[in-house]
Design a protein around this motif. Structure first.
Motif: not given
Lengths: 662, 367
Positions: A65-70, A72-86
């Motif tokens: 659900s975090d992908y829209k086609g190929r 990332l959606t906003e929520s997906g980007k946020q999750k990815k950024a979160l992982q990067e920061y952590i």
């Protein structure tokens, strides 16, 4: 037997360590808080949520659900950024972020305990150490890292590339040249306007002189760029005067650029020279002038041969202060300068521009600016210290009544000059009461602009008073402590504190802001983006003035007053609290009030350091002006001016003085 | 509760600059003790060592048997009166006086009682609620005094308390200080450079010079039998003349040949060159032909009670003479007279001036 000396020293050392540990812990706590704020704002989540993730709560996996086609959606980007920061977090971060409140709490407790133990002995060595650490961390380190930015490459090698680039491009060299040129011309203009006026108002009776004095003071104390803004409204492309003259067929030249800067700054800053010279006149003995007259030297000859040479050091001192102010001004050239770029504007643009900007270049430009202002400052101090006549006059110069055309001319000169200087303020206040419709002024008068201002930007109004309030509390406390060690505990360390505390005056506000920003912008020294760094910069910038006025009053308090208190059984701390502090209060408070005024009207540092949460009134005026929302801008400007006037009235009440010395 | 104060081998220096090399002294319980000396002699330095505002580089200072060297100034239970009064300008007279009592955390009603009583004693009750800036210098000094003694200190220290007052007020205040000190009975150390003031108030006086105590004695003893020439010259005025002591014959032989019978030599005195110190009032003016030292009157000043003559002795020195004014006319300038001396009053010192060889010198520093 009392405790042995060794035991005493041990307690002292322990207490000192406790205190320093406590302070360090408080700073760490603030750093943790700044980090939490920083990340949670970036990730658009609450601070609690972020801390939970940082403490190890698993980051939700990316799902379909975090992908829209190929993509990332906003929520997906946020999750990815979160992982990067952590992933980026170090053990240190893991420690200070969740523990931020505990750290601040424990820090306050430890430092209070340490301070309490020390107070029972002697607190002043601790003040010295704290002061030195404070300046080392918040002044020397930022300025050093600014220098480092200017001469060290990304890969750690020393380079002169930035300086070379700066001096090889007209864009940069012009900015330096523009700054020097504007400051010089403004200085000369200010002296030329102020000297005759101070002479006239000190030697002849001018009707309404008291009223003129107040107007001069108000115009000198108001935010510099409000003048620029008002001048644009009056004489800009669509200004009232421009249109008025155009309707009768006169085409006025352009007010923007160099001309505008000079006009605005000259009429704002001449008041400084005026106040300097007027002060000098009070200490000029009338018999000197009478002696010259009795020797046959009268009229203009007397003025040039006797009066001006006597006043020259004072005029120079005032002139250099004008130079410094003009050089450091950011708002005026930004608003009215248009393509005429000066150093502070250049630093801002170079640092904040999205494309083509270079921090290294901005740092190099800053270094040049510091060299120029520091030189000016030192020359000014040198001249003031060599001031020829500092003896107070036995019989001050009396004001005489002149008659005929001389009288008319004298009155005309004073009223016109003061009128021009105060006109922008009046026009802005006038505008603030005008009726508005949308962003345009409409016929008639109303409080619409004020209503609008409170609706839109009440946060920045309160934020201004809050920031200025906290800063003033810090300034008052530090001024008390620093000036005490500087005056009463003379040694090499405290002489260093003295010099350090004066140092920020040599650095233009925007440059200091830039230095703080670049040094506290990165983890683990992340302090920017909150109230802390704003309060810090205000405190640093305004402490010199308050320390000076506090030291001056402390020097006049005889040592025996404190000894009397101690011999009556009061401890050192009790003596300071019950005797020294109340006696110093007039100097400290009056210094603080003037500092408060400069803080609420200051723009150049704030614009480097603010975030949306810490926007102040001046910043708000600035952005409303840019947006063309003149009603609201005028209303906030008027609020600032009223605050200034009230504070000035308070100053005169507290200090019992009749004038202000810079 | 007052104490005695013992100074034992005290050393005070700033860097390498020695102010007081080695000073020992005992101040008795309840005594009004004065440190007297020219400016820079170390008297204020010594006082501030007692107060705790100056460090002590060597030796000890004790109150009774307690060494106070390392005791903090606020714990020494000292009352101090300063030259510039040092009255807290931001407190009323009452608050000033109550300050020390509040630091001792006494109950409010006791503070009030004691403040009222002391304000009465120093006679400033009517100004109790005024701020000091509205008081005269004398009144401010009374506040300072009240503030220092209301805490019932073990020791009262006064550092030239009267030097900022005008002459008339100074006399009034010194009498008041003396009276109040006697009535409360506190051991008091008083510092002054004014010898008349010192004589008026003190039980005993220590004359200091260059950090060394020259002589400790009662005012009367100091004046009449000074221990050395410095003391003789510092306390009152003295004319000094060279002479030869001839103890075997109980004589002083002056350079002019005049021989004065003198039997006040100490036992160990030998035939030697000496300095004779004669106070102005110890000369006797006689007719020119009587035996004595011949002198020519240079000028005279009539001061009512006394008349002062300035004369040139035949040995060439000038001297000052004070005589009770008589109804007959003043001796005209240029007259030659013959001078004799009241031999039981004059003092004789060794030729270096550092020791008296006159009988009756008392020195009770009680080292």
């Amino acid at each position: 037997m009392p405790k042995s000396k060794r035991q005493k020293n041990l307690t002292l050392l322990l207490a000192g360590l406790l205190f320093i540990l406590g302070v360090a812990s408080i700073v760490l706590g603030f750093m943790g808080k700044a980090q939490v704020d920083f990340f949670s704002r970036r990730l658009n989540m609450t601070t609690e949520e972020w801390v939970e993730y940082a403490q190890g709560k698993p980051v939700p996996e990316l799902t379909d659900s975090d992908y829209k086609g190929r993509n990332l959606t906003e929520s997906g980007k946020q999750k990815k950024a979160l992982q990067e920061y952590i992933d980026k977090l170090t053990d240190f971060d893991h420690f200070i972020m969740p523990a931020r409140y505990v750290l601040v709490g424990v820090g306050i407790a430890l430092s209070l305990l340490g301070a309490f133990l020390l107070v029972r002995r002697e607190i002043w060595p601790l003040v010295t150490v704290t002061a030195l650490l404070f300046y080392l961390f918040f002044l020397i380190y930022p300025l050093a890292s600014l220098l480092k930015l200017a001469i060290v490459n990304n890969d750690g090698t020393i380079t002169y590339e930035y300086f070379q680039r700066m001096f090889s491009r007209a864009y940069y060299t012009n900015a330096i040249w523009h700054s020097v040129l504007i400051s010089s011309v403004v200085t000369v203009a200010a002296v030329l306007i102020a000297t005759p006026m101070a002479y006239i108002m000190s030697t002849t009776v001018i009707r309404g002189a008291g009223f003129l004095q107040i107007l001069i003071l108000v115009s000198s104390m108001s935010a510099p760029f409000i003048g620029a803004y008002a001048w644009i409204q009056l004489a800009g492309r669509n200004g009232v005067i421009t249109n008025l003259l155009a309707s009768v067929g006169i085409k006025l030249g352009d007010i923007y650029g160099f001309k505008g800067c000079v006009i605005v700054m000259s009429f704002q800053l001449y008041s400084l020279v005026f106040m300097f010279i007027q002060g000098a006149f009070k200490s000029l003995d009338a018999s000197l002038i009478e002696a010259s007259e009795s020797l046959g030297c009268v009229g203009l000859r007397k003025v040039f041969k006797v009066v001006l040479p006597l006043l020259l050091p004072t005029i120079l001192a005032g002139a250099l202060l004008v130079f410094m102010r003009a050089f450091a001004d950011y708002g005026t050239p930004m608003l009215i300068g248009e393509n005429y770029i000066t150093l502070p504007v250049l630093v801002y643009k170079e640092f904040f521009s999205e494309i083509g900007g270079s921090t290294g270049l901005a740092a190099a430009v800053s270094v040049i600016a510091i060299i120029i202002t520091a030189t000016m400052f030192l020359v000014q101090k040198y001249i003031v210290s060599r001031k020829v006549f500092s003896i107070s006059a036995l019989r001050p110069v009396e004001k005489k009544k002149v008659h005929g055309w001389r009288n008319t001319l004298a009155h005309l000169y004073c009223y016109i000059m003061v009128g021009i200087a105060i006109m922008p303020q009046c026009y802005v206040i006038f505008n603030s009461f005008r009726n508005t419709s949308g962003r345009m002024f409409a016929k008639g008068f109303s409080l619409n602009s004020y209503k609008e201002a409170f609706k839109m930007v009440s946060r920045s109004i309160w934020m201004t008073y809050l920031l200025a309030g906290i800063s003033i509390v810090c300034i008052v406390i530090l001024a008390y402590l620093f000036s005490y060690v500087i005056v009463r505990r003379r040694n090499i360390l405290n002489a260093t504190v003295d010099i350090m505390s004066m140092f920020p005056e040599m650095v233009a506000g925007s440059i200091l802001g830039f230095a703080l920003l670049t040094s506290f912008n990165k983890r683990p020294l992340l302090l920017s983006g909150g109230m802390f760094i704003m309060v810090l910069s205000y405190t640093l910038r305004r402490l010199p003035y308050t320390v000076r006025s506090s030291s001056a009053i402390l020097r006049n308090i005889p040592m025996s007053i404190e000894e009397a208190s101690i011999s009556l059984g009061a401890s050192g701390a009790k003596t300071f609290w019950a005797v020294t502090m109340p006696m110093m209060a007039p100097g400290v408070i009056s210094g603080a009030i003037l500092s408060w005024i400069t803080i609420i009207t200051e723009l150049s540092t704030s614009i480097m350091l603010y975030t949306t949460n810490t926007k102040t009134m001046t910043l708000e005026i600035y952005s409303q002006v840019i947006r063309g929302n003149d009603g609201v801008a005028s209303a906030i400007s008027a609020i600032l001016t009223f605050s200034t006037i009230i504070a000035l009235a308070l100053f005169f009440k507290v200090s019992g003085k009749k004038e202000i010395s810079m | 509760m007052s104490v005695n104060i013992t100074f034992k081998n005290n050393l005070k220096k700033y860097g390498n600059n020695v102010i007081i090399p080695n000073l020992s002294l005992k101040v008795r319980k309840g005594e009004f003790f004065t440190l007297l000396g020219p400016s820079g002699c170390g008297k204020t330095t010594l006082l501030r060592m007692v107060a705790g505002f100056n460090t002590i580089e060597g030796g000890t200072i004790s109150f009774n048997d307690t060494v106070i060297n390392d005791m903090r100034p606020d714990k020494r239970n000292i009352g101090m009166v300063f030259q510039n009064y040092a009255v807290f300008p931001h407190m009323t007279v009452r608050a000033n006086v109550a300050f020390g009592l509040k630091n001792r955390r006494l109950p409010a009603d006791e503070i009030r009682q004691r403040v009222d009583k002391i304000l009465d004693t120093v006679r400033i009750s009517e100004y109790a609620d005024r701020l000091p800036e509205r008081l005269s210098g004398g009144q401010q000094q009374r506040v300072a005094l009240a503030r220092a003694i209301v805490i019932e200190p073990d020791v009262l220290l006064m550092d030239e308390p009267l030097s900022n007052l005008d002459a008339k007020l100074r006399i009034e205040m010194r009498n008041a200080i003396r009276e109040i000190q006697k009535s409360v009975g506190i051991t008091t150390i008083y510092v002054t450079h004014d010898q008349e003031e010192a004589m008026a108030v003190s039980d005993r006086i220590a004359v200091m010079d260059k950090g060394v105590i020259q002589h400790v004695a009662t005012p009367k003893s100091l004046y009449q039998r000074p221990a050395n020439l410095f003391v003789a010259n510092f306390i009152g005025h003295s004319n000094t003349m060279e002479a030869k002591a001839v103890p075997q014959e109980n004589k002083l032989r002056f350079s002019t040949g005049y021989e004065l019978p003198f039997d006040n030599f100490v036992r160990e005195a030998e035939e030697d060159d000496v300095l004779v110190s004669v106070r102005p009032e110890e000369f006797i003016i006689q007719e020119e032909d009587k035996p004595g030292i011949r002198a020519k009157v240079l000028s005279s000043v009539f001061l009512g009670l006394n008349t002062t003559y300035f004369v040139r002795l035949e040995s060439g020195e000038t001297a000052q003479i004070i005589e009770e004014s008589s109804i007959s006319s003043i001796i005209p300038e240029g007259t030659t007279v013959s001078l004799s001396m009241k031999r039981e009053k004059i003092n004789v010192f060794t030729s270096s001036g550092d020791r008296s060889i006159t009988k009756g010198v008392m020195d009770d520093a009680e080292k």
